[in-house]
Scaffold this active site. Structure first.
Site, PDB file in Angstrom:
ATOM      1  N   TYR A   7     -44.716 -28.502 -28.457  1.00 23.51           N
ATOM      2  CA  TYR A   7     -43.524 -28.168 -28.181  1.00 23.51           C
ATOM      3  C   TYR A   7     -43.358 -27.233 -26.736  1.00 23.51           C
ATOM      4  O   TYR A   7     -44.200 -26.288 -26.510  1.00 23.51           O
ATOM      5  CB  TYR A   7     -43.232 -27.389 -29.473  1.00 23.51           C
ATOM      6  CG  TYR A   7     -42.065 -26.227 -29.219  1.00 23.51           C
ATOM      7  CD1 TYR A   7     -40.547 -26.736 -28.911  1.00 23.51           C
ATOM      8  CD2 TYR A   7     -42.070 -25.039 -29.547  1.00 23.51           C
ATOM      9  CE1 TYR A   7     -39.440 -25.996 -28.752  1.00 23.51           C
ATOM     10  CE2 TYR A   7     -41.080 -24.059 -29.303  1.00 23.51           C
ATOM     11  CZ  TYR A   7     -39.789 -24.558 -29.030  1.00 23.51           C
ATOM     12  OH  TYR A   7     -38.705 -23.615 -28.859  1.00 23.51           O
ATOM     13  N   LYS A  17     -36.802 -23.400 -39.507  1.00 24.04           N
ATOM     14  CA  LYS A  17     -36.271 -24.869 -39.673  1.00 24.04           C
ATOM     15  C   LYS A  17     -36.334 -25.250 -41.146  1.00 24.04           C
ATOM     16  O   LYS A  17     -35.464 -24.587 -41.736  1.00 24.04           O
ATOM     17  CB  LYS A  17     -37.593 -25.676 -38.852  1.00 24.04           C
ATOM     18  CG  LYS A  17     -37.816 -25.272 -37.307  1.00 24.04           C
ATOM     19  CD  LYS A  17     -36.603 -24.918 -36.578  1.00 24.04           C
ATOM     20  CE  LYS A  17     -37.181 -24.974 -35.104  1.00 24.04           C
ATOM     21  NZ  LYS A  17     -37.611 -23.678 -34.555  1.00 24.04           N
TER      22      LYS A  17
END
Length: 437
Positions: free
Chosen positions: A101, A199
């Site tokens: 990421y 998330k």
């Protein structure tokens, strides 16, 4: 690993544990401080940066879900990463994947280069020599992200952990994409799991938080000390909201995944899609490994469009169910352009090395009606097809992606790199946003 089913652990997180008034749903303790009964006689709680009952309920549930000895809840997913890194010294080497990421990549590279917090080695775990490269680096810690963001590449967690044990290395796995419902890295030999609970764990895009779960109690206690020392523990309100989201984790993940499978099948039939990245596809290079270490393939997927970058904005403008936005894992469907959004902090060269091209789009598939989601994408592809046939972009220009000048620059950059597609964040973001991301 707990003997209780995941659905039971998640649904009953904190339920019927109130010791004050026997409330079924636990109360939220917003207090910052706690009364001491006498000098030198502090109870379990004295100051909420150190300990908080609401946060502890969430930590206990996450530890049970991941099969860990201890969990620490942090105020962001990035602070969870920072916390795990406290186990390293300037003499230690950290191994990270080449395609992690963008925010994690920015953190790792800047701590190593600017702060000299540790030494850094970047390894492509998809290449056959990954084990030799790790052995040569002699790392104290190996960081894994599987499936990777945004290309959904799979790393063999068990194989890496077996190698790590021979080297005396700790293995940290970012399990944000799958959650413990679909993958349990600690059971595969990992030492630490990190989550951006922003998330899927929370699942409603209304809380920013993170978590670190440790297989070993001693390591967990050390990291809890650091979390208190650094002041990165999560807030009580955020923990309360995350607990509420956690209770529906299993049914949410089931619906997310069911929708994603239908969308993958749809994308495979689109002539303007050049490649779909989803581990559930038999032709995916990590499919076999994913089947052995996951209980499902998740609801994140990416795809490359076979069009000029200048046409992307028209496609995005046509979408109504998929919102162009950062983040992932909420009940709503999101679409993201990694090159200019989540991975904009990576250089064009690093993006090209990771395989992030200018027409790559990432979907976080929500739980809306699948027929609506498919119709939404079909509408976008209809606009894209008309634009590609006419040779002119459809939809208004926002200054983000539809600039002909930016598109030309992107194409030139890709040609320069030996036909590898690259994307320069500065082409699509204002200077202020470029600095931020």
């Amino acid at each position: 690993m707990s003997q209780r089913h995941f659905a039971t652990i998640a649904a009953r997180a904190g339920i019927a544990q109130d010791s004050a008034h026997e409330a079924v749903t636990p109360p939220m303790y917003l207090t910052t401080t706690y009364r001491l009964k006498a000098l030198g006689k502090a109870g379990a709680y004295d100051y909420s940066r150190s300990n908080n009952p609401t946060r502890d309920l969430l930590a206990d549930a996450l530890a049970e879900l991941e099969g860990g000895a201890k969990a620490i809840v942090t105020n962001t997913g990035m602070s969870a990463c920072v916390l795990a890194l406290q186990l390293l010294t300037p003499e230690d080497t950290l191994v990270i994947p080449h395609d992690c990421y963008g925010g994690s990549y920015r953190l790792f590279t800047n701590l190593a280069e600017r702060k000299r917090s540790f030494k850094l080695a970047i390894v492509n775990f998809q290449q056959g020599d990954w084990a030799e490269r790790i052995q040569a680096a002699k790392p104290a810690m190996i960081w894994l992200e599987t499936p990777s963001n945004p290309l959904l590449q799979i790393t063999d967690i068990r194989a890496v952990c077996q190698l790590a044990k021979t080297l005396g290395s700790k293995v940290v796995v970012d399990n944000t994409f799958l959650t413990p419902v679909l993958q349990q890295p600690l059971a595969l030999g990992a030492d630490i799991v990190v989550h951006s609970t922003t998330k899927y764990i929370n699942g409603h895009s209304d809380v920013v938080a993170g978590a670190v779960i440790c297989a070993d109690q001693v390591v967990g206690d050390e990291l809890k000390w650091w979390a208190n020392c650094l002041g990165i523990t999560g807030a009580a309100f955020d923990a309360y909201m995350t607990l509420r989201g956690l209770r529906t984790l299993l049914p949410r993940m089931q619906q997310h995944q069911a929708n994603a499978e239908r969308i993958v099948a749809f994308l495979q039939q689109q002539p303007l899609v050049s490649k779909v990245y989803y581990p559930g596809l038999p032709e995916h290079p990590g499919h076999a490994i994913a089947k052995t270490q996951q209980q499902g393939f998740g609801a994140m997927l990416s795809f490359d469009l076979a069009v000029e970058p200048a046409l992307l904005q028209g496609f995005l403008d046509a979408l109504q169910c998929f919102t162009l936005a950062q983040s992932l894992g909420g009940i709503e469907s999101l679409i993201c352009h990694p090159g200019s959004m989540t991975h904009a902090s990576m250089s064009a060269e690093a993006q090209a090395t990771a395989g992030i091209g200018p027409t790559l789009l990432r979907l976080s598939v929500g739980i809306e009606g699948i027929d609506d989601l498919l119709a939404d994408l079909a509408q976008g592809f209809a606009v894209l097809e008309a634009a590609s046939q006419s040779g002119k972009p459809k939809g208004h220009s926002t200054g983000n992606l539809a600039s002909d000048k930016a598109a030309a620059a992107v194409t030139d950059a890709g040609d320069t790199a030996g036909n590898k597609q690259e994307f320069s964040p500065s082409l699509s973001l204002s200077p202020a946003l470029t600095a931020l991301w």
